[in-house]
Design a protein around this motif. Structure first.
Motif, mmCIF file in Angstrom:
data_model
loop_
_atom_site.group_PDB
_atom_site.id
_atom_site.type_symbol
_atom_site.label_atom_id
_atom_site.label_comp_id
_atom_site.label_asym_id
_atom_site.label_seq_id
_atom_site.Cartn_x
_atom_site.Cartn_y
_atom_site.Cartn_z
ATOM 1 N N THR A 179 0.893 -1.129 -0.037
ATOM 2 C CA THR A 179 -0.088 -0.219 -0.014
ATOM 3 C C THR A 179 0.919 1.143 -0.026
ATOM 4 O O THR A 179 0.349 2.357 -0.313
ATOM 5 N N TRP A 180 2.059 1.282 0.450
ATOM 6 C CA TRP A 180 2.999 2.157 0.503
ATOM 7 C C TRP A 180 2.710 3.305 1.481
ATOM 8 O O TRP A 180 2.913 4.519 1.656
ATOM 9 N N GLU A 181 1.733 3.040 2.328
ATOM 10 C CA GLU A 181 1.231 4.071 3.111
ATOM 11 C C GLU A 181 2.321 4.339 4.282
ATOM 12 O O GLU A 181 3.137 3.303 4.850
ATOM 13 N N PRO A 182 2.061 5.510 5.059
ATOM 14 C CA PRO A 182 3.032 5.439 6.304
ATOM 15 C C PRO A 182 2.800 4.479 7.155
ATOM 16 O O PRO A 182 1.746 4.134 7.622
ATOM 17 N N GLY A 183 3.991 3.905 7.990
ATOM 18 C CA GLY A 183 3.793 2.646 8.829
ATOM 19 C C GLY A 183 4.015 2.992 10.336
ATOM 20 O O GLY A 183 3.547 4.234 10.816
ATOM 21 N N THR A 184 4.941 2.456 11.127
ATOM 22 C CA THR A 184 5.172 2.566 12.535
ATOM 23 C C THR A 184 6.793 3.052 12.168
ATOM 24 O O THR A 184 7.757 2.587 12.007
ATOM 25 N N VAL A 185 7.256 4.152 13.032
ATOM 26 C CA VAL A 185 8.351 4.665 13.207
ATOM 27 C C VAL A 185 8.939 4.279 14.653
ATOM 28 O O VAL A 185 8.353 4.486 15.544
ATOM 29 N N VAL A 186 9.864 3.604 14.560
ATOM 30 C CA VAL A 186 10.534 3.218 15.899
ATOM 31 C C VAL A 186 11.892 4.242 15.958
ATOM 32 O O VAL A 186 12.844 4.240 15.212
ATOM 33 N N THR A 187 11.803 4.561 17.263
ATOM 34 C CA THR A 187 12.779 5.672 17.330
ATOM 35 C C THR A 187 13.184 5.842 18.772
ATOM 36 O O THR A 187 12.446 5.207 19.643
ATOM 37 N N GLU A 188 14.062 6.877 19.315
ATOM 38 C CA GLU A 188 14.421 7.167 20.585
ATOM 39 C C GLU A 188 13.167 7.630 21.304
ATOM 40 O O GLU A 188 12.259 8.560 20.765
#
Ligand code: ASP
Ligand code: MG
Length: 407
Positions: A233-242
């Motif tokens: 789908t190329w939609e924004p997913g989950t950002v894993v960050t500090e």
């Protein structure tokens, strides 16, 4: 120019059409002004097929040859993707792990990265090319081809992102991100837009299958931001960050479950120094990775020790325990492979008491018996009967109000 590492998993590259869709997305990203480095997994079930073939010709394939064989899957994807990119007018060049300068330890089939040189990737970029790197593999300090364990293309991607100073490592897969529970079990599970490395580590370690655990450890150590997203789908997913001040600190972020473990109980062991040491050394010597351990306070001078471990290792563990029970003075060894672990994870737990009580109350109201308990600062796990686990996940997901809003 922002440098982005894009990693594509097996389902994202399963056939020619998928490979062309990926090439088109890489072309779009470069047109938008990003410098892209691509890491690929083997197409679809290629790795499983190669492993099956190895098992058909040999009862114990020599590890060096196993690595020579399974590393091929990623080379196929890398070269095909470069061909598709050429069609879209994007100059690209494929590289094996060895050519990319991924130097590993010498343990075949489970090598670890020691160093990432990456000179040839930098040269390719300087020539205006998109480097496409075969994931999951490297070259050892003995100059042999190595692989780094199932799912290790994620690790390749994170290691390259760290070494090349990428601003983001995008992990493209067949799901749209990391969810508050497995959507196959909880249809109302919510996609998490942002989570911390700590939470992602606990999720990956307790059954969340989206990212390989080692790659998350790597990302945290080198502060590489991850973006887990869908190549369908190329939609924004989950950002894993500090974990940052702007991050909403939910008390509970996710409920995970894992049905890959089994439980062993060694009962009636004398309560004296050295007993546990002897038992767990013997298990370690057989390379058995024990997970949870519970030992009770003794009554009448004896106690029971229970532990969980991968189901695959259960037979070996029982053999080790039975073999030792005479020496240890144990009265019995029992095994149960119909167990499961349900875990509740959330960074906000650190400052909110009572989560444990709520978890136990929820399980109690479902009539689910807790067999073992373990905790970390941001996780509580319970071992329950396997047949109860999906009900436990649904009840906890509801009790901690993790549903998608508006459903
Ligand atoms: N192809 C390898 C595997 O299936 C590595 C990966 O997919 O990351 O385990
Ligand atoms: Mg894979």
């Amino acid at each position: 120019m922002a440098l982005v590492v894009q990693k594509y998993g097996g389902t994202s590259l399963a056939d020619a059409e998928r490979i062309r869709a990926v090439a088109e997305h890489v072309a779009r990203s470069t047109r938008d002004g990003a410098q892209v480095v691509v890491v690929v997994s083997a197409m679809g079930k290629t790795t499983d097929d190669l492993i099956r073939l190895a098992a058909e010709v040999s009862s114990s394939p020599p590890p060096r040859e196993y690595d020579m064989l399974v590393s091929v899957g990623e080379r196929v994807s890398a070269s095909l993707l470069c061909m598709a990119l050429a069609d879209f007018g994007v100059p690209a060049a494929s590289f094996t792990g060895s050519q990319a300068g991924i130097i590993t330890t010498t343990e075949h089939t489970r090598a670890r990265i020691i160093e990432v040189r990456g000179d040839r990737l930098r040269d390719a970029m300087a020539e205006g090319k998109v480097p496409v790197v075969a994931g999951f593999q490297g070259v050892s300090t003995d100059r042999e081809v190595t692989t780094m364990g199932r799912g290790a293309s994620d690790t390749t991607a994170v290691a390259l992102a760290a070494a090349l100073g990428a601003s983001m490592c995008e992990i493209y897969t067949d799901v749209t991100g990391v969810f508050s529970a497995d959507p196959r079990v909880v249809p109302t599970a919510r996609r998490l837009p942002r989570i911390s490395f700590e939470e992602m580590l606990e999720i990956a370690a307790t059954g969340g299958r989206v990212l390989m655990l080692r790659s998350v450890e790597f990302a945290r150590r080198y502060r590489v931001q991850l973006h887990v997203r869908s190549s369908f789908t190329w939609e924004p997913g989950t950002v894993v960050t500090e974990e940052g001040p702007d991050m909403e600190q939910a008390v509970v972020t996710a409920v995970t479950h894992d049905t890959s473990e089994a439980k062993v109980t060694v009962s009636g062991v004398p309560d004296r120094p050295g007993v546990a040491a002897r038992l767990f050394r013997a298990l370690a010597d057989r390379s058995i990775n024990v997970d949870m351990i519970v030992q009770n306070i003794s009554s009448h001078g004896t106690t029971d020790i229970s532990f969980t471990l991968p189901r695959l290792d259960l037979a070996t563990a029982v053999e080790v325990c039975r073999g030792l029970s005479g020496e240890l003075g144990a009265s019995g060894v029992s095994a149960d492979d119909a167990i499961a672990r349900v875990s509740v994870i959330g960074a906000g737990m650190k400052s909110h008491p009572g989560v444990t009580a709520s978890m136990f109350e929820t399980l109690a109201s479902e009539g689910i018996n807790i067999e073992m308990i373990s905790t970390s600062t941001i996780r509580i796990s319970c071992v329950v009967a396997e047949q109860d686990v999906e009900r436990a996940v649904r009840a906890l997901h509801g009790a901690f109000e993790l549903e998608a809003p508006g459903r």
